[in-house]
Design an enzyme around this catalytic site. Structure first.
Site, PDB file in Angstrom:
ATOM      1  N   CYS A  50       0.817  -1.208   0.000  1.00 41.20           N
ATOM      2  CA  CYS A  50       0.000   0.000   0.000  1.00 41.20           C
ATOM      3  C   CYS A  50       0.853   1.262   0.000  1.00 41.20           C
ATOM      4  O   CYS A  50       0.404   2.321  -0.445  1.00 41.20           O
ATOM      5  CB  CYS A  50      -0.960   0.010   1.181  1.00 41.20           C
ATOM      6  SG  CYS A  50      -0.153  -0.032   2.800  1.00 41.20           S
ATOM      7  N   ARG A  52       4.239   1.365  -1.230  1.00 43.70           N
ATOM      8  CA  ARG A  52       5.343   1.402  -2.187  1.00 43.70           C
ATOM      9  C   ARG A  52       5.140   0.410  -3.318  1.00 43.70           C
ATOM     10  O   ARG A  52       4.510  -0.643  -3.141  1.00 43.70           O
ATOM     11  CB  ARG A  52       6.676   1.123  -1.495  1.00 43.70           C
ATOM     12  CG  ARG A  52       6.878  -0.310  -1.040  1.00 43.70           C
ATOM     13  CD  ARG A  52       8.198  -0.507  -0.308  1.00 43.70           C
ATOM     14  NE  ARG A  52       8.215   0.276   0.928  1.00 43.70           N
ATOM     15  CZ  ARG A  52       8.990   1.330   1.138  1.00 43.70           C
ATOM     16  NH1 ARG A  52       9.834   1.721   0.209  1.00 43.70           N
ATOM     17  NH2 ARG A  52       8.946   1.986   2.283  1.00 43.70           N
TER      18      ARG A  52
END
Length: 451
Positions: A50, A52
Site C-alpha cells: 500500500c 510502495r
C-alpha cells in the site's frame, strides 16, 4: 555491481498515484517475466504494498553502475557510459538508459503518464540500492517507523520472484542480506517495541470519534496481516463485537474464530454495513468494494448515526465520494500520517542505532562483493600457473624417456618454471616503470612479499 532499484513510495507519491502503480497479486508472476524481457534485465523482484511499488533488478553482462561506495545520491545521476557493444557482442546500457527503459515500461503497463511517474519515482544503483532495501526491510523507510509488516511483505515478494524463476545470484544475495540486517536491527534495537503501525494508527484515530469503543461494532474488510493487527488493537480497546468480511469465507472464519467475531462474505456487506460504527478495510482488490450508494443506504438504516471508516488499501477499497457524506468520517492511509508522526518520536533513538547497523552491514556487504570479485581472477591465475607447470613437466618427462641425465633434466625443469612464471610479470613491471607507474612496483613487492 549490477543491482538497481526503481520505485515510488508514500514519501514521493500520493495515494492516487500509488494505487495506479500497484500490481495485482495474481498478475505478479507474469509481470516478473515481462520485466526480465526488457533489454539488459536479467533478474527481477517486484515489491508492491500500500505504501510502495518497487522493482529490484540486475542487468546482463558487466554493468557500468556506480562503484562499491555509498553515494547517497537520489535521483541517480546519469552515467557517463552510453549504450554500446561490450565483449562478445553483448549490449551494454548506461544506468540512465536502463532506468529509463524500466520507467517507460512501468508507465505503459499501468497506463499512467511517463512524466507523472518520473516525477514521483526514485532510483538507486549499487550500494545505494543495497542500503535502501536494508532500510526498507528494517522498517526505516516505512510510513510507520519500524513497523514489522514490511519484512513479511518483502519475503513474500521474494518468494513470488523465486517461483517465477527471476531471481539469480545477484538478487538472492541482496535479499538474503536485507533479511539478515532486518533481524539484527530487531534484536539489537528497540525500534519495534511500541505498537506503532498503520493498524494501530487506524484504531487510535477512531477514539477521536467515539469516546468508548467498547460499545462499538467494527466491520473489518479483508483477512490479511494488517486486518489481523487491527482486530488485535480493537480487542485491546475493548471492542467485542467484530464482523470480518473476506472474499474467501474460510479465511474470514479463521480470523473470526481467533477474535470471537462473525465471518461474512464480501457480497454480504450491504446486509451488515448498517451495524458497523467502525469500518476498516485492507484488501488486494483492484476495484472499490464500498460505493457511495451502499453507504448511503446503511446510513439511512442507522438513522444517520456517524460511521468511522479507514481505507488502508491501495488501490482504495472505499470510493472517495463516500467521504462527501455528512455522517461519514473517511480516512485513507495517507490521512493516518499525523497520528503516526506523534508515535514516531518514541522510536527515533532506536532508528538512529538501526541506521548505524544498516550502514555497517552495507559496507560489510561491499567487502564481501569485492572478495567474490577476486575469485574468478584467482581461478584464472591458478589455471595459468598449472598450464605452465604441465607444459614444463611434459618436456621434462620426454627428456627422461630419451635417457637424458635426471639431474640435468631437474635443473632445466626448475629453470624453465622460474623463467615462465617470471616472464610476464617482469615484462609488465618494466613497462609500468617506463610509464611512471610506481604503484605497480609496490603491488608486486606486496604480492610476492619482497623486501
Amino acid at each position: 555491481m549490477a543491482i538497481h532499484t526503481l520505485g515510488i513510495n508514500h514519501k514521493t507519491a500520493s495515494v492516487e498515484v500509488r494505487e495506479k502503480v500497484a500490481f495485482a497479486p495474481e498478475h505478479l508472476p507474469d509481470v516478473h517475466h515481462l520485466v526480465c524481457e526488457l533489454p539488459a534485465i536479467s533478474e527481477a523482484v517486484i515489491v508492491s504494498t500500500c505504501n510502495r511499488s518497487e522493482i529490484y533488478f540486475s542487468v546482463n553482462g558487466v554493468a557500468n553502475g556506480q562503484p562499491l561506495t555509498l553515494t547517497g545520491q537520489n535521483p541517480l545521476p546519469v552515467a557517463q557510459q552510453s549504450h554500446g557493444q561490450g565483449k562478445n557482442g553483448q549490449s551494454h546500457y548506461s544506468d540512465h538508459e536502463t532506468f529509463n527503459q524500466v520507467l517507460k515500461w512501468l508507465a505503459e503497463y499501468h497506463q499512467i503518464s511517463y512524466s507523472e511517474l518520473q516525477a514521483a519515482s526514485y532510483q538507486y544503483v549499487g550500494l545505494d540500492a543495497v542500503s535502501h532495501l536494508a532500510k526498507v526491510a528494517s522498517g526505516l523507510d516505512s510510513m510507520v517507523l519500524g513497523e514489522p509488516q514490511i519484512l513479511g511483505q518483502l519475503k513474500s515478494a521474494y518468494a513470488v520472484a523465486q517461483e517465477s524463476q527471476t531471481v539469480g545470484h545477484d538478487l538472492n544475495r541482496l535479499f538474503q542480506h536485507s533479511f539478515q540486517v532486518a533481524k539484527e536491527v530487531r534484536t539489537q534495537t528497540a525500534i519495534g517495541e511500541n505498537p506503532v503501525s498503520v493498524a494501530y494508527a487506524a484504531v487510535s484515530l477512531s477514539t477521536h470519534i467515539f469516546a468508548d469503543l467498547s460499545t462499538c461494532t467494527a466491520l473489518l474488510i479483508g483477512a490479511g496481516e494488517t486486518i489481523d493487527l487491527v482486530a488485535q488493537h480493537l480487542r485491546e480497546k475493548g471492542v467485542t463485537n467484530i464482523i470480518v468480511a473476506n472474499r474467501t469465507l474460510t479465511r474470514a472464519q479463521a480470523l473470526a474464530e481467533e477474535f470471537g467475531a462473525r465471518a461474512i462474505m464480501l457480497g454480504d456487506i450491504p446486509d451488515h454495513l448498517h451495524e458497523a460504527d467502525i469500518v476498516i478495510s485492507s484488501t488486494a482488490s483492484q476495484l472499490p468494494i464500498l460505493g457511495k450508494g451502499t453507504v448511503e443506504s446503511a446510513l439511512r438504516q442507522r438513522r444517520h448515526a456517524p460511521m468511522f471508516m479507514v481505507d488502508i488499501a491501495v488501490p482504495r477499497d472505499i470510493e472517495p465520494q463516500v467521504g462527501q457524506l455528512s455522517d461519514v468520517y473517511l480516512y485513507t492511509v495517507d490521512d493516518l500520517k499525523e497520528v503516526i508522526d506523534e508515535n514516531k518520536k518514541s522510536r527515533e533513538a532506536a532508528a538512529a542505532e538501526a541506521h548505524e547497523i544498516v550502514m555497517a552491514q552495507t559496507h560489510r556487504y561491499a567487502e564481501q562483493q569485492r572478495a567474490l570479485g577476486a575469485v574468478d581472477t584467482i581461478k584464472s591465475f591458478r589455471t595459468h600457473v598449472n598450464d605452465l607447470k604441465d607444459a614444463e613437466l611434459a618436456r621434462a618427462k620426454k627428456r627422461l624417456a630419451a635417457g637424458e641425465d635426471p639431474q640435468k633434466v631437474l635443473d632445466q625443469l626448475a629453470n624453465g618454471l622460474a623463467n615462465k612464471f617470471a616472464h610476464h610479470p617482469t615484462t609488465r613491471l618494466k613497462q609500468a616503470s617506463a610509464e611512471g607507474k610506481s604503484d605497480m612496483q609496490n603491488w608486486i613487492a606486496d604480492i610476492f612479499d619482497l623486501d
